[in-house]
Design an enzyme around this catalytic site. Structure first.
Site, short mmCIF file in Angstrom:
data_model
loop_
_atom_site.label_atom_id
_atom_site.label_comp_id
_atom_site.label_asym_id
_atom_site.label_seq_id
_atom_site.Cartn_x
_atom_site.Cartn_y
_atom_site.Cartn_z
N ASP A 132 1.79 -0.59 2.32
CA ASP A 132 2.20 -1.98 2.58
C ASP A 132 2.22 -2.30 4.07
O ASP A 132 3.30 -2.40 4.67
CB ASP A 132 3.59 -2.24 1.98
CG ASP A 132 4.01 -3.70 2.08
OD1 ASP A 132 3.14 -4.55 2.35
OD2 ASP A 132 5.20 -3.99 1.88
N GLU A 137 5.52 -8.08 10.27
CA GLU A 137 6.63 -7.72 9.39
C GLU A 137 7.23 -6.36 9.72
O GLU A 137 8.45 -6.21 9.78
CB GLU A 137 6.16 -7.75 7.94
CG GLU A 137 7.22 -7.33 6.94
CD GLU A 137 6.73 -7.33 5.51
OE1 GLU A 137 7.50 -6.93 4.62
OE2 GLU A 137 5.56 -7.71 5.27
N GLU A 141 5.61 -6.29 -8.13
CA GLU A 141 6.92 -6.65 -7.59
C GLU A 141 7.64 -7.68 -8.46
O GLU A 141 8.30 -8.58 -7.97
CB GLU A 141 6.77 -7.18 -6.16
CG GLU A 141 6.30 -6.15 -5.17
CD GLU A 141 6.35 -6.64 -3.73
OE1 GLU A 141 6.74 -5.85 -2.85
OE2 GLU A 141 5.98 -7.80 -3.48
#
Length: 693
Positions: free
Chosen positions: A339, A367, A266
């Site tokens: 993820d 999340e 990332e």
């Protein structure tokens, strides 16, 4: 007799408690019986904590004498302990503290206490905090950091220390023994003298509860902080810089745990920037901390936009390096290959790395599962992963057994959880978020513990006896039937409900990024955005069907799984429904095992998720007599918001996908309440619950 004592305790505490704000977590104070604690060891801060906990929480026979003994016992591993009705024996001081908490927990929850050894499944059991030096928290839904702040950054107050102590006590109560106190997307400032000074202050407070302090570090720190021209892990000057930094840290914090590293992912810098491997980078850091007994946790969450299937990249990069890492390196692997999605198959790295220490990483903060609003008990999700069979060493090679040392002789074992802790009064932003913190600790200690037992324990410690004075007519004998049983079932069903109303049948990563992954966004694909950050990359909806083709005819991600899983996943007839669209792109009229079309099955799952959340509302409303007014209202408000959120997910996804399927929504499914154009225009403005009363 035990049930009678528990009922009497429930009744007594019900008569004496009023509304609560949740700050006490599952460690709510209650009247203790007198007890004498004899510590058969030298005095220490940690042993003093064990003694104190027993004295202030004893629920056994009044006037009893409890002995805490340090003694060699070959049956006891790591910080385990041998427990008796009035005794705890361990080989470490931390083991005596964990034993004291276990003894109290069993008294409070009505579990029997017999002579038995309790060993942790993992040597290291850590929370990973994604806290930044300015006090903000990435993916944090409970306010600012408890460790860092923007103003007066290096002043340590009595209030800071009190909060850190409460945090450490909560961790110790469920067997957690480590904390990474800053973000994996690390700032180089964290290794500066000023921030190391505050780290020392934190470590000094956590230490008496057996909690070691770790830091996440930026791989390019020698350049950004040290002024070097390179961070090449094979460069002698870089090695020397890290060695000096490690020495500086251990001089201040002799029991410092080590480093967590996110590198070459990332956009984060890493060894691949210099043509080196993950092993080169991890080993350089491992050599720096090895003289002090330090550990390097190297994250396998790596991906770049140059592969046609992001889910394959970690396996492709790490399997060729198996056996090339130092023995104080442990590779930290997310539960799934993408993820932290609401449902993923387990990462194929589990079991595939046979010569390398590997640790699971779970996400405690929600999340992708409703932030601090939606009630989602994550224990069932983690249990599903841990019990998944990899077949890497034959049947029974579960993820748990492949990571806890049962299958492969790992030098170190560990489990990490991305924390949901912040400055909010109740620590986690919502009351049921605390259950996930608790559950992570219990599973890290015992990776075979059933979620039903964890929910039972948490509810008894968190809500038993918490009824408002107005509800004291509710007899204690009703509590199990009218509160414990239905709310336990609510918790156990909550994760599946979230999957149903958001990403069923293997759909994944179809949330909106506009509002930090809260709410649906299957359409979300801004111009110039890299494809693997957009939902269409994953759902690939078109007139000919939906889903990501990872079969041998597609990306061939199935080949990363050991047989018989590879063949099972490769065939839509044998692929489990819950992973169907993860591994297959199928026509809308594909016939499911139920006999329904894929489109109808998808619609029914979305609708079922909505109905489940509405049923949760009914369960909670009926629980009002057994819950204090403040927490009852807070949970009720969140469930109302979650119900609306579930409807938005259903409407958005069905109306969006209907553009491609051109098939009618089944008559048994509740018709959409919104229009697709309006939802796209609003891009799912995040609903919020009413403030706490």
């Amino acid at each position: 007799m035990k049930k009678l004592l528990f009922s009497l305790w429930l009744l007594g505490t019900t008569l004496g408690l009023r509304a609560e704000d949740g700050h006490q977590l599952w460690l709510r104070p209650h009247q203790a019986a007198p007890v004498t604690v004899v510590v058969a060891a030298k005095n220490s801060a940690l042993l003093a904590m064990a003694k104190q906990e027993l004295e202030r929480g004893w629920q056994g026979t009044a006037g009893a004498t409890v002995t805490l003994t340090l003694k060699k016992d070959n049956a006891i591993k790591h910080d385990g302990f041998r427990l008796g009705p009035t005794s705890v024996r361990a080989t470490t001081e931390a083991g005596l503290l964990y034993g004291a908490f276990e003894l109290l927990r069993r008294q409070q929850t009505g579990q029997p206490v017999a002579d038995k050894v309790f060993n942790p499944s993992y040597e290291y059991r850590l929370l990973n905090h994604w806290d930044n030096p300015d006090g903000s928290v990435e993916r944090g839904y409970a306010g600012h950091s408890i460790f860092w702040r923007k103003d007066s950054s290096f002043v340590v107050t009595a209030k800071d220390k009190a909060l850190w102590q409460q945090y450490a006590r909560a961790n110790a109560s469920v067997g957690l023994n480590g904390a990474v106190i800053n973000n994996v997307n690390a700032s180089p400032l964290i290794l500066s003298a000023e921030y190391l000074g505050r780290t020392k202050a934190i470590a000094d407070v956590l230490r008496p509860y057996g909690v070691k302090t770790f830091l996440a570090v930026k791989f390019s720190s020698p350049v950004l902080l040290g002024g070097l021209k390179t961070a090449d892990p094979l460069d002698p000057a870089v090695k020397k810089w890290w060695q000096a930094k490690a020495k500086e840290i251990y001089q201040q914090i002799p029991d410092f745990g080590g480093f967590l590293v996110k590198a070459s992912s990332e956009g984060q810098p890493g060894p691949q920037d210099y043509g080196r491997t993950h092993a080169d980078g991890a080993n350089m850091l491992a050599d720096a901390v090895k003289p002090y007994g330090g550990l390097v946790m190297w994250r396998a969450f790596v991906y770049s936009p140059n592969d046609k299937d992001r889910a394959k990249q970690a396996y492709n990069e790490f399997v060729p390096l198996d056996g090339k890492f130092r023995d104080n390196v442990i590779v930290q692997v997310k539960n799934g290959p993408v993820d932290f999605q609401p449902r993923e198959p387990f990462s194929p790295l589990f079991g595939a790395l046979k010569k390398t220490s590997v640790m699971p990483e779970f996400q405690v903060t929600q999340e992708y599962l409703g932030h601090n609003i939606d009630l989602v008990f994550l224990s069932t999700m983690w249990e599903e992963c841990l019990r998944s069979d990899t077949y890497q060493a034959g049947p029974g090679s579960t993820v748990a057994r492949c990571t806890d040392g049962s299958v492969y002789p790992q030098k170190h074992t560990a489990m990490a959880g991305v924390a949901n802790v912040g400055l909010d009064t109740n620590w986690t932003g919502q009351d049921f978020g605390q259950a996930n913190w608790y559950a992570f600790g219990r599973l890290a200690w015992n990776d075979q513990m059933p979620s039903a037992q964890i929910a039972d324990e948490w509810l008894k410690q968190t809500f038993a006896g918490a009824a408002d004075q107005r509800a004291t007519t509710a007899a204690a004998s009703d509590w199990n039937a009218n509160f414990l049983a239905p709310v336990t079932q609510l918790m156990l069903a909550s994760r599946e409900a979230a999957v149903n109303y958001s990403m069923p049948l293997g759909l994944h990563h179809i949330m909106s990024a506009t509002h930090e992954h809260y709410g649906p966004g299957p359409w979300w694909a801004p111009p110039k955005m890299r494809a693997d950050w957009t939902p269409p990359y994953y759902h690939q909806a078109a007139a000919n069907g939906v889903g990501f083709d990872r079969t041998t005819g597609g990306s061939n991600a199935v080949s990363q799984y050991h047989e018989p899983l590879a063949a099972q996943f490769n065939n839509p007839a044998t692929c489990p429904d819950e992973y169907l669209l993860w591994f297959h792109h199928l026509p809308w009229d594909f016939k499911m095992k139920s006999g329904r079309t894929l489109w109808d099955e998808l619609a029914l799952h979305y609708d079922h998720g909505v109905q489940q959340v509405r049923q949760f509302q009914q369960v909670w409303d009926k629980a009002q007599p057994y819950v204090d007014a403040q927490r009852f209202a807070a949970v009720q408000n969140n469930l109302r918001a979650q119900s609306g959120n579930a409807v938005l997910w259903k409407d958005a996804c069905l109306l969006y996908f209907q553009q491609f399927s051109h098939m009618p929504i089944p008559a048994t499914v509740e018709p959409p309440m919104h229009t697709l154009d309006a939802m796209i225009a609003n891009d799912m403005v995040r609903p919020r619950p009413q403030p706490r009363p």
